[in-house]
Design an enzyme around this catalytic site. Sequence first.
Site, PDB file in Angstrom:
ATOM      1  N   GLY A 233     -41.216 -10.283  -1.569  1.00  0.00           N
ATOM      2  CA  GLY A 233     -40.159 -10.242  -2.572  1.00  0.00           C
ATOM      3  C   GLY A 233     -39.727  -8.830  -2.915  1.00  0.00           C
ATOM      4  O   GLY A 233     -38.549  -8.574  -3.204  1.00  0.00           O
ATOM      5  N   ASP A 234     -40.653  -7.892  -2.875  1.00  0.00           N
ATOM      6  CA  ASP A 234     -40.320  -6.486  -3.137  1.00  0.00           C
ATOM      7  C   ASP A 234     -39.491  -5.905  -1.993  1.00  0.00           C
ATOM      8  O   ASP A 234     -38.544  -5.138  -2.226  1.00  0.00           O
ATOM      9  CB  ASP A 234     -41.594  -5.672  -3.326  1.00  0.00           C
ATOM     10  CG  ASP A 234     -42.447  -6.193  -4.474  1.00  0.00           C
ATOM     11  OD1 ASP A 234     -41.881  -6.509  -5.524  1.00  0.00           O
ATOM     12  OD2 ASP A 234     -43.673  -6.281  -4.299  1.00  0.00           O
TER      13      ASP A 234
END
Length: 292
Positions: A233-234
Amino acid sequence: MRVICAGHVNWDVTLHVDHLPEPDGEGRITDRSQSSGGSASNAAVALAGLDAEPLVLGSVGRDDHGTMARRELSATGVETVLIESDKPTAVKYLIVDESGDVAVLGNDGANEAFGASDLPAEALAEADHLHLTGQDPTTAAALARDATAADVPVSFDPGRRLPYRDYSSVLSHADILFCNDREADHARDSGLFETVPTVVVKHGDCGATAYVGDRTVTNAGYPIDSVDTAGAGDAFAAGYLLASAQESGPERALAVANACGALAAQSPGAQTTLDWESVWALVDSGHSPDPV
């Protein structure tokens, strides 16, 4: 592009297991590794691989884990403003099963010892973007206000803590909110969707949706066999921010973001060094990358 990533800087211990055990059960560890981690660090490493100029604002302890985290970030080309605390560097234990799903155990340690005033005013003035991750709401709100006053766009990826902390003051200054499906449900129920111009919802291996004003844009992502979804997600957020800065539109930004997330999910560990050649190859082909 100069991006300040503010938030947690951890030391990650990743345990790959044959399955996530039920209560009173037992799993077998198949691999073990260690590296720096934390959402701010993960996003910054992804940005550095994509030729951006990230700076991490966070805090660590005066211990070996803090020294190693600082050293690893420097080795990937990430600049840091890390405040040293008397508390130990936060250590997270990431338990990854054979499908790439992740469970996390950890303590906060030193990772919220920094404050908004620890970011030099000249560093913020020179930034093109401020990316906030899950952290103390008061600190995040102050950073967001300072960035808005300096005419620096703000994005926020609060992660799994969104339902448990009051981030309304942060979101009132945010231009982009990143969240997953569970966090998006909370944001809708709390009326937070209406406070942010762009909301990007990550659907894991089912792609992502961007709500930009009155537009809804969806990208189905890329079918992959996940190795480790930690940090995906980062990496997704890093790709979206850079593609958006290129004024390529939300459709292209989502395609790039999903490619970054897919590449990260096919690499072990929470931090992935990306490169544009691999990203564009995936975006232009529409096919999943070969497993790493």
